[in-house]
Design a protein around this motif. Sequence first.
Motif, PDB file in Angstrom:
ATOM      1  N   PHE A  53      67.293 -52.813   4.187  1.00 40.03           N
ATOM      2  CA  PHE A  53      67.822 -51.763   4.831  1.00 40.03           C
ATOM      3  C   PHE A  53      67.430 -50.751   3.969  1.00 40.03           C
ATOM      4  N   SER A  54      67.817 -50.532   2.562  1.00 42.90           N
ATOM      5  CA  SER A  54      67.717 -49.311   1.914  1.00 42.90           C
ATOM      6  C   SER A  54      65.926 -49.030   1.591  1.00 42.90           C
ATOM      7  N   GLU A  55      65.246 -50.093   1.366  1.00 42.25           N
ATOM      8  CA  GLU A  55      63.993 -49.722   1.301  1.00 42.25           C
ATOM      9  C   GLU A  55      63.204 -49.408   2.489  1.00 42.25           C
ATOM     10  N   ALA A  56      63.619 -49.815   3.629  1.00 45.67           N
ATOM     11  CA  ALA A  56      63.064 -49.242   5.047  1.00 45.67           C
ATOM     12  C   ALA A  56      63.127 -48.052   5.163  1.00 45.67           C
ATOM     13  N   VAL A  57      64.330 -47.586   4.847  1.00 45.96           N
ATOM     14  CA  VAL A  57      64.766 -46.240   5.133  1.00 45.96           C
ATOM     15  C   VAL A  57      64.075 -45.101   4.145  1.00 45.96           C
ATOM     16  N   ALA A  58      64.150 -45.776   2.735  1.00 43.97           N
ATOM     17  CA  ALA A  58      63.293 -44.965   1.655  1.00 43.97           C
ATOM     18  C   ALA A  58      62.113 -44.812   1.821  1.00 43.97           C
TER      19      ALA A  58
ATOM     20  N   VAL B 109      60.911 -61.110  17.893  1.00 45.45           N
ATOM     21  CA  VAL B 109      60.790 -59.887  17.307  1.00 45.45           C
ATOM     22  C   VAL B 109      59.674 -59.829  16.530  1.00 45.45           C
ATOM     23  N   LYS B 110      59.387 -60.728  15.721  1.00 49.15           N
ATOM     24  CA  LYS B 110      57.912 -60.762  14.893  1.00 49.15           C
ATOM     25  C   LYS B 110      56.832 -60.565  16.019  1.00 49.15           C
ATOM     26  N   GLY B 111      56.841 -61.303  17.198  1.00 47.95           N
ATOM     27  CA  GLY B 111      55.620 -61.284  17.911  1.00 47.95           C
ATOM     28  C   GLY B 111      55.501 -59.661  18.265  1.00 47.95           C
ATOM     29  N   VAL B 112      56.574 -59.050  18.519  1.00 51.05           N
ATOM     30  CA  VAL B 112      56.459 -57.670  18.819  1.00 51.05           C
ATOM     31  C   VAL B 112      56.060 -56.766  17.526  1.00 51.05           C
ATOM     32  N   GLY B 113      55.946 -57.241  16.373  1.00 49.28           N
ATOM     33  CA  GLY B 113      55.575 -56.403  15.493  1.00 49.28           C
ATOM     34  C   GLY B 113      56.481 -56.257  14.231  1.00 49.28           C
ATOM     35  N   ALA B 114      57.520 -56.627  14.518  1.00 51.09           N
ATOM     36  CA  ALA B 114      58.657 -56.321  13.439  1.00 51.09           C
ATOM     37  C   ALA B 114      58.632 -57.293  12.138  1.00 51.09           C
ATOM     38  N   LYS B 115      58.966 -56.778  11.163  1.00 53.86           N
ATOM     39  CA  LYS B 115      59.030 -57.852  10.102  1.00 53.86           C
ATOM     40  C   LYS B 115      59.938 -59.240   9.961  1.00 53.86           C
ATOM     41  N   GLY B 116      61.036 -58.676  10.546  1.00 54.08           N
ATOM     42  CA  GLY B 116      61.986 -59.710  10.639  1.00 54.08           C
ATOM     43  C   GLY B 116      63.397 -59.301  11.587  1.00 54.08           C
ATOM     44  N   LEU B 117      64.204 -60.152  11.399  1.00 54.37           N
ATOM     45  CA  LEU B 117      65.621 -59.888  12.399  1.00 54.37           C
ATOM     46  C   LEU B 117      66.693 -60.155  11.531  1.00 54.37           C
TER      47      LEU B 117
ATOM     48  N   LEU C  29      75.697 -59.421  15.734  1.00 54.66           N
ATOM     49  CA  LEU C  29      74.801 -58.078  15.871  1.00 54.66           C
ATOM     50  C   LEU C  29      73.405 -58.343  15.251  1.00 54.66           C
ATOM     51  N   PHE C  30      72.458 -57.656  15.814  1.00 53.78           N
ATOM     52  CA  PHE C  30      71.191 -57.745  15.539  1.00 53.78           C
ATOM     53  C   PHE C  30      70.539 -56.648  14.890  1.00 53.78           C
ATOM     54  N   PHE C  31      69.760 -56.671  13.770  1.00 49.83           N
ATOM     55  CA  PHE C  31      69.146 -55.309  13.008  1.00 49.83           C
ATOM     56  C   PHE C  31      67.541 -55.571  12.765  1.00 49.83           C
ATOM     57  N   VAL C  32      66.912 -54.419  13.164  1.00 49.03           N
ATOM     58  CA  VAL C  32      65.480 -54.425  12.536  1.00 49.03           C
ATOM     59  C   VAL C  32      65.377 -53.325  11.717  1.00 49.03           C
ATOM     60  N   ALA C  33      64.704 -53.352  10.478  1.00 47.84           N
ATOM     61  CA  ALA C  33      64.575 -52.244   9.592  1.00 47.84           C
ATOM     62  C   ALA C  33      62.961 -52.265   9.524  1.00 47.84           C
ATOM     63  N   ASP C  34      62.477 -51.274   9.971  1.00 45.30           N
ATOM     64  CA  ASP C  34      61.007 -51.035  10.220  1.00 45.30           C
ATOM     65  C   ASP C  34      60.529 -49.673  10.282  1.00 45.30           C
ATOM     66  N   GLU C  35      59.432 -49.329  10.411  1.00 46.64           N
ATOM     67  CA  GLU C  35      58.789 -48.055  10.828  1.00 46.64           C
ATOM     68  C   GLU C  35      59.462 -47.818  12.045  1.00 46.64           C
ATOM     69  N   LYS C  36      59.552 -46.301  12.462  1.00 50.17           N
ATOM     70  CA  LYS C  36      60.460 -45.777  13.572  1.00 50.17           C
ATOM     71  C   LYS C  36      59.821 -46.618  14.870  1.00 50.17           C
ATOM     72  N   GLY C  37      58.661 -46.328  15.161  1.00 49.21           N
ATOM     73  CA  GLY C  37      58.447 -46.990  16.615  1.00 49.21           C
ATOM     74  C   GLY C  37      58.386 -48.412  16.904  1.00 49.21           C
TER      75      GLY C  37
ATOM     76  N   CYS D 226      60.234 -50.312  15.022  1.00 49.64           N
ATOM     77  CA  CYS D 226      61.790 -50.778  14.983  1.00 49.64           C
ATOM     78  C   CYS D 226      62.306 -50.653  16.440  1.00 49.64           C
ATOM     79  N   LYS D 227      62.368 -49.640  17.030  1.00 54.95           N
ATOM     80  CA  LYS D 227      62.582 -49.488  18.576  1.00 54.95           C
ATOM     81  C   LYS D 227      62.029 -50.447  19.472  1.00 54.95           C
ATOM     82  N   VAL D 228      60.675 -50.510  19.500  1.00 54.78           N
ATOM     83  CA  VAL D 228      60.103 -51.391  20.393  1.00 54.78           C
ATOM     84  C   VAL D 228      60.557 -52.742  20.185  1.00 54.78           C
ATOM     85  N   ALA D 229      60.605 -53.194  19.051  1.00 53.58           N
ATOM     86  CA  ALA D 229      60.968 -54.569  18.837  1.00 53.58           C
ATOM     87  C   ALA D 229      62.425 -54.859  19.223  1.00 53.58           C
ATOM     88  N   LEU D 230      63.266 -53.818  19.097  1.00 57.04           N
ATOM     89  CA  LEU D 230      64.510 -53.944  19.252  1.00 57.04           C
ATOM     90  C   LEU D 230      64.860 -53.904  20.749  1.00 57.04           C
TER      91      LEU D 230
END
Length: 594
Positions: free
Chosen positions: A315-320, A348-356, A394-402, A404-408
């Motif tokens: 979480f923290s590194e994604a924001v940093a 979620v990974k199929g849409v480009g996110a690193k993980g869930l 609860l599900f979370f995605v930590a990623d680059e802005k776009g 993250c939104k698209v994956a979620l």
Amino acid sequence: MFTLKRTHTCGALRASDAGQTVNLNGWVEAVRDQGSVAFLVLRDRYGQTQVVFRKDFDEALLKRAQSLRAEFVVAVRGVVKARAAEAMRKEQPTGEIEVEAKQLEILNEAAVPPFEVSEHVQVSDETRLKYRYLDLRRKPMQRNMITRHKVLAAFRESMDRQGFLDLDTPVLIKNTPGGARNFLVPSRLWEGQFFALAESPQIFKQLFQVAGMDRYFQVCKCFRDEDLRADRQPEFTQFDLEMSFVDESDVQAAVEDAVANVFKKVLGVELKRPFPKMTYAEAMDKYGSDKPDIRFGLHLVDVSELARTSSFRVFSEAVAGGGIVKGLCVPGGGGMSRKEIDDLTTLVKGVGAKGLVWLKGEGGTLGGSSAKNFKPEELAAIREKMGAKDGDILFFVADEKGRCKVALGGLRTHLGAKLKLIKEGTWEPFWVVEFPMFEEGPEGKPQAKHHVFTSPKPEDLDLLEKEPLKVRARAYDLVLNGVELGGGSIRIHRKDVQRRVLAVIGLDESNIREKFGFMLDAFDYGAPPHGGIALGVDRFVMLLLGLDTIRDVIPYPKTQKGQCLMQNAPSGVIQRQLDELHIRLKQPPQETKM
RNA sequence: GGGGGCGUAGCUCAAUUGGCUAGAGCAUCGGAUUGUCGAUCCGAAGGUUGCGGGUUCGACCCCCGUCGCCCUCGCCA
């Protein structure tokens, strides 16, 4: 011989017609042979009617009826009889009568069809498309086509009432860059030159405005040489309209009238108007989609602020790193199995996110395998922020802005269907507005998100050259049940602004001249402020019928590889045709018999 | 261009670990049947297991290639 021309269709007769002598024409749906009595079910587009043949009435006629086979085309003359009470079929429109046959003409015999022409039978798409004329004979497809007609009729009715002119535009047009790949048509008269099939009537409808037509509409075929999907065909139909001296609200009101008329005439549903609006930014933030299905909640919640200081490094590194962390809370989802969660991770990974990352509400805090990475007070804060209760997941995605939104957003859509959160039979059309003018293309170059004739918002004009990605467009999409029905915009009507926009996407002066010179010239002669929209007819009809592919509402669609299985198109041509077109193939032509 | 699913009788599907004559429902054909309505009953016929090659004593099944259909990513302003 065809002497028994119909006096009624196969869906027309009722008990009140008893005693009449009538003629019916149609296809043989079935012959139910009882030996000394036989029932013929005759079918046409309007319905089915039962015809009776009896031995004690006319034995020869009965014999002929018994020789009928499915899909024969026949004409019958007979007397309408009310059925006995025990033979009534209240659930069938013509179930209270039958026709006692006096004469029978066999108009055409039929070979045994490759599949039953019935609504009950399941057939592969491949077989259906090869014998499309038989597929279209089936009741569900007849219903689809009739609905399609009604949609178009209701649309045209509204347009006519509102003073729009139905004007057509060329299909063979100039090849222009940007947007969808064009189908090319070689020119016989101009060696080495090509037409393109229109991917939309965009430029022509704008020039209608310059021409003072004021209000134009068309139901129009468009052609795009791109890969196919369940909701995408290379050849599809648009409701297209354009109007002068208007702003966004005028165009939206005109379309809303048409869409509402369609709902009223086709489904008998009154839509609430005006349709609500949502900004693009809100759609992306709350739903992770620019065409969200708002029939269910599961909103995306931003927890970046909590994540920034989190002891969980994902979480923290994604924001940093400039990214964000968002989550969604599935009420009562705590019972989800590990396998289900794994499947969601794959999605979620199929849409480009690193993980869930997932956490479950339990014991007044949050649990699950990831919980150990957080301090107790962090878990409490996340639980609070997400509004989670015990038994939720609860599900979370930590990623680059776009991403993250698209994956979620993808996860949200998937969960909505999987958990049956969608209120079926509800219709909530709304506008997505304030789209960005440009998006980042390959090599970071801005490219038009809608199209290059879309007007920027006046207050963002100053940003055009400095920060093009921040410029908002006067564009609007009409979204219904998670489907983009169509989109449009207020157009640029001033040459200087048009030039600047074309320059932003990297067209230099000579390019602009070559590709859009005629358009800019037109703007020299008095272009009114104007705007319009185009809706996808096929998707609209598909939605209204609750189907999941536009192939079922297009009479003669192409396969996923873009072929027509009935005609076997595309196909090779003979050498002489190529010679006339001044074309030499890399491979020798595959000639087809003509 | 990439990923995935599928391909067996006219249609929809089954066939255990690679093993007996590749089965079922519907459709078709023949017979029976005077009230059926997705009719019913009796019987029959129907197969290049997409195609080509390979492994094996033996392939619907495994391997390679190829063709087709579907879903999807890229693409679709």
